[in-house]
Design an enzyme around this catalytic site. Structure first.
Site, mmCIF file in Angstrom:
data_model
loop_
_atom_site.group_PDB
_atom_site.id
_atom_site.type_symbol
_atom_site.label_atom_id
_atom_site.label_comp_id
_atom_site.label_asym_id
_atom_site.label_seq_id
_atom_site.Cartn_x
_atom_site.Cartn_y
_atom_site.Cartn_z
ATOM 1 C CG LEU A 72 -7.653 2.300 -7.351
ATOM 2 C CD1 LEU A 72 -6.649 3.432 -7.540
ATOM 3 C CD2 LEU A 72 -8.432 2.039 -8.628
ATOM 4 C CG ASP A 73 -4.316 -4.349 -4.203
ATOM 5 O OD1 ASP A 73 -4.323 -5.102 -5.205
ATOM 6 O OD2 ASP A 73 -3.514 -4.494 -3.257
ATOM 7 C CG LEU A 74 -11.705 -4.013 -4.640
ATOM 8 C CD1 LEU A 74 -12.989 -3.759 -5.422
ATOM 9 C CD2 LEU A 74 -12.007 -4.154 -3.144
ATOM 10 C CB THR A 79 -2.754 -7.686 -7.040
ATOM 11 O OG1 THR A 79 -2.500 -7.048 -5.779
ATOM 12 C CG2 THR A 79 -2.194 -9.103 -7.008
#
Length: 233
Positions: free
Chosen positions: A56-58, A102
């Site tokens: 969920l934050d690649l 992000t």
């Protein structure tokens, strides 16, 4: 080649650089390096998704290229599982408990607490990362046209405006022949705003990308005057 996924790297000495730093420093990755990168990411994220773990934050700053020994190719580490979610056994999705991610890389369903997230949520980011790796520039114009990222424009582009084909976007940025045949269709399946219309997980997504990359080694032509890449937050 091996891939390690490290949510907790305390005490581990990392020698190398993030993918974000590499692209900012040197531009698009050479073809062979890109193929190695996506093979390793497929191995790591495919296993994570199979275990029900959603990152969920690649983004490129959470992908670390660890120096190999004696000139060996870099080993990839996926960093920062701080907002990861784990799907319950037998479930195909989890529920976002808060807005997280992000902006430059997060899928639309991550914008609201209570929305369903799944391995296909990470696929959205993988499509954007692949564009960045192969072009040396980020897909969203808000991350390329300004001296700093325009957040309002970025949200409008990523959540509301039509998704322009990568080949068309590359030409607008002054770059030609950056992608292998079929990349436009692959990208469209990654960044479709409807979750069920994307690749189901990293294994399917990156397996298809590696096949495209192995079929042809593209030649990228970047004008010497192209502006520096902005590292989006």
């Amino acid at each position: 080649l091996t891939l390690q996924v490290g949510p907790d790297l305390e005490g581990e000495l990392l020698r190398g650089e993030t993918l974000d730093h590499r692209i900012t420093r040197s531009g698009a990755l050479p073809h062979a390096d890109a193929v190695r990168l996506f093979r390793q990411l497929r191995d790591a994220l495919g296993k994570a998704h199979a275990a029900g773990v959603l990152h969920l934050d690649l983004k490129p700053s959470n992908i670390f290229l660890m120096d190999g020994d004696d000139g060996d190719p870099a080993t990839v580490k996926v960093l920062d599982f701080g907002i990861a979610r784990v799907m319950e056994s037998g479930r195909t999705h989890a529920t976002a408990t808060t807005q997280a991610g992000t902006f430059a890389w997060m899928a639309p369903e991550q914008s609201d607490a209570g929305d369903k997230v799944s391995p296909a949520t990470d696929v959205w980011a993988l499509g954007l990362i692949a564009f960045d790796v192969l072009l040396g520039r980020q897909y969203w114009l808000a991350c390329n046209d300004e001296s700093s990222v325009n957040q309002k424009r970025l949200i409008r582009e990523s959540w509301f405006d039509p998704i322009v084909a990568p080949s068309e976007r590359a030409r607008a940025l002054g770059v030609s022949n950056a992608f292998p045949d079929g990349f436009d269709g692959w990208f469209a399946r990654c960044v479709h705003r409807e979750l069920p219309s994307r690749y189901r997980d990293a294994d399917a997504c990156l397996g298809a990308l590696v096949t495209l990359l192995e079929a042809r080694a593209p030649v990228t032509t970047v004008p010497p005057s192209h502006p520096p890449r902005i590292s989006a937050p």
